[in-house]
Every structure is written in C-alpha cells, then in structure tokens.
Design a protein around this motif. Structure first.
Motif, PDB file in Angstrom:
ATOM      1  N   UNK A  83       0.794  -1.237   0.000  1.00  0.00           N
ATOM      2  CA  UNK A  83       0.000   0.000   0.000  1.00  0.00           C
ATOM      3  C   UNK A  83       0.821   1.279   0.000  1.00  0.00           C
ATOM      4  N   UNK A  84       2.074   1.203   0.397  1.00  0.00           N
ATOM      5  CA  UNK A  84       2.883   2.418   0.502  1.00  0.00           C
ATOM      6  C   UNK A  84       3.895   2.566  -0.622  1.00  0.00           C
ATOM      7  N   UNK A  85       4.322   1.464  -1.215  1.00  0.00           N
ATOM      8  CA  UNK A  85       5.421   1.543  -2.166  1.00  0.00           C
ATOM      9  C   UNK A  85       6.731   1.333  -1.430  1.00  0.00           C
ATOM     10  N   UNK A  86       7.804   1.220  -2.163  1.00  0.00           N
ATOM     11  CA  UNK A  86       9.073   0.816  -1.564  1.00  0.00           C
ATOM     12  C   UNK A  86       9.838   1.941  -0.881  1.00  0.00           C
ATOM     13  N   UNK A  87       9.759   3.158  -1.383  1.00  0.00           N
ATOM     14  CA  UNK A  87      10.618   4.218  -0.867  1.00  0.00           C
ATOM     15  C   UNK A  87       9.918   5.022   0.227  1.00  0.00           C
ATOM     16  N   UNK A  88      10.522   5.059   1.415  1.00  0.00           N
ATOM     17  CA  UNK A  88       9.960   5.785   2.549  1.00  0.00           C
ATOM     18  C   UNK A  88      10.355   7.247   2.504  1.00  0.00           C
ATOM     19  N   UNK A 108      24.648  11.484  -1.819  1.00  0.00           N
ATOM     20  CA  UNK A 108      25.204  10.152  -1.550  1.00  0.00           C
ATOM     21  C   UNK A 108      25.133   9.802  -0.070  1.00  0.00           C
ATOM     22  N   UNK A 109      25.439  10.777   0.782  1.00  0.00           N
ATOM     23  CA  UNK A 109      25.411  10.536   2.231  1.00  0.00           C
ATOM     24  C   UNK A 109      23.981  10.263   2.695  1.00  0.00           C
ATOM     25  N   UNK A 114      19.317   6.856   4.361  1.00  0.00           N
ATOM     26  CA  UNK A 114      17.933   6.477   4.056  1.00  0.00           C
ATOM     27  C   UNK A 114      17.819   4.993   3.741  1.00  0.00           C
ATOM     28  N   UNK A 115      18.777   4.457   2.974  1.00  0.00           N
ATOM     29  CA  UNK A 115      18.739   3.031   2.648  1.00  0.00           C
ATOM     30  C   UNK A 115      18.891   2.181   3.902  1.00  0.00           C
ATOM     31  N   UNK A 116      19.732   2.611   4.810  1.00  0.00           N
ATOM     32  CA  UNK A 116      19.912   1.882   6.067  1.00  0.00           C
ATOM     33  C   UNK A 116      18.622   1.896   6.882  1.00  0.00           C
ATOM     34  N   UNK A 117      17.979   3.046   6.966  1.00  0.00           N
ATOM     35  CA  UNK A 117      16.722   3.157   7.714  1.00  0.00           C
ATOM     36  C   UNK A 117      15.620   2.319   7.057  1.00  0.00           C
ATOM     37  N   UNK A 118      15.566   2.329   5.734  1.00  0.00           N
ATOM     38  CA  UNK A 118      14.558   1.531   5.026  1.00  0.00           C
ATOM     39  C   UNK A 118      14.783   0.038   5.236  1.00  0.00           C
ATOM     40  N   UNK A 119      16.050  -0.390   5.248  1.00  0.00           N
ATOM     41  CA  UNK A 119      16.348  -1.809   5.527  1.00  0.00           C
ATOM     42  C   UNK A 119      15.915  -2.182   6.944  1.00  0.00           C
ATOM     43  N   UNK A 120      16.147  -1.283   7.895  1.00  0.00           N
ATOM     44  CA  UNK A 120      15.747  -1.551   9.283  1.00  0.00           C
ATOM     45  C   UNK A 120      14.224  -1.686   9.386  1.00  0.00           C
ATOM     46  N   UNK A 121      13.498  -0.824   8.693  1.00  0.00           N
ATOM     47  CA  UNK A 121      12.036  -0.918   8.698  1.00  0.00           C
ATOM     48  C   UNK A 121      11.592  -2.241   8.081  1.00  0.00           C
TER      49      UNK A 121
END
Length: 147
Positions: A83-88, A108-109, A114-121
C-alpha cells in the motif's frame, strides 16, 4: 516520516480482521465499520492488497474479501509494501548544486542513511506476521469485541 500514511495501518487492520475470521470473508463495509472509516477507502486499500496477492474477493451475494495466504505467511512488511510503495524517504527532486561543498555530496550521504533506515524498517516489519500480530491483539484483550 515522509512516505508513511494511514494506509499501512488500514491494510494491517483489515488483514488482522480477515485472519480473525479464520478463512471466512468480510465485506469492505464490515471492515470499514471496525475502522470507523469509509468503505470506499477500505476497498481502495483492499484492491492494493489484492494486487499484491495478499487477499482475494468474491462478488455477489455471500461475497467479500478473504486472505489469499495463511496469516503466518503474511508479514507487516508485505502489507506496508503493497500500500505504501518501496521508498519511505523522499530524495532530492533535482540534483543540488555541484558548486556547493554540501550540495556536492549530501545526496550520496543521505542515500546511505535512508537506505539503512529503510532496511531496518523492512527487517522489523518483516519479522512480524499477521498471525503473530493477531495473537498479540487477542492476548491483550483488544480482540474481545466481536469485530
């Protein structure tokens, strides 16, 4: 958070209700009653869950929505992604100035953060199934009502 909305909560609520029904079906109006929401909104969310093969629907008299998989095989992340899509997190809509010391490297930073936070979610929500969530709901007494 930028990408989060109530859609995930509505989707997870609907999936938990369908799991509680144990193989039976519910109408979007019945789910909307529990959410104190509009059946049209619920149907829109259920449609996204159907597109992700998490639920299915039957038309006509006696029809309604049912789980397409066992509750133990559906995670909260499955519902979220449907329902949300992949990118937070939103990225820059256009590249910042390369002439600026911050603008040159912030993309880049931020992407790494963001990628780390998305993986954690994904890991956190992926570790909880609808069956496990429903068990916690029922154990807490919140599921005592007939919804």
């Amino acid at each position: 958070m930028a990408g989060l909305s109530s859609r995930s909560a509505v989707a997870i609520h609907a999936l938990a209700m369908l799991a509680h029904r144990r193989g039976g079906s519910l109408t979007s109006a019945e789910i909307a009653d529990s959410l104190e929401s509009n059946p049209v909104l619920v149907r829109r969310i259920l449609g996204r869950l159907r597109d992700a093969d998490l639920v299915w629907s039957a038309e006509g008299r006696g029809g309604g929505w049912s789980l397409a998989r066992a509750p133990r095989d559906i995670t909260l992340y499955d519902a979220y992604a449907a329902v949300e899509g992949a990118q937070i997190f939103s990225r820059h809509t256009h590249p910042p100035s390369g002439a600026c010391e911050v603008g040159r490297t912030i993309g880049d930073v931020l992407d790494a953060e963001f990628q780390s936070a998305e993986r954690a979610l994904e890991e956190r929500l992926g570790g909880t199934t609808i069956a496990g969530l429903l068990g916690r709901i029922l154990a807490s007494g919140a599921g005592q009502r007939d919804h």
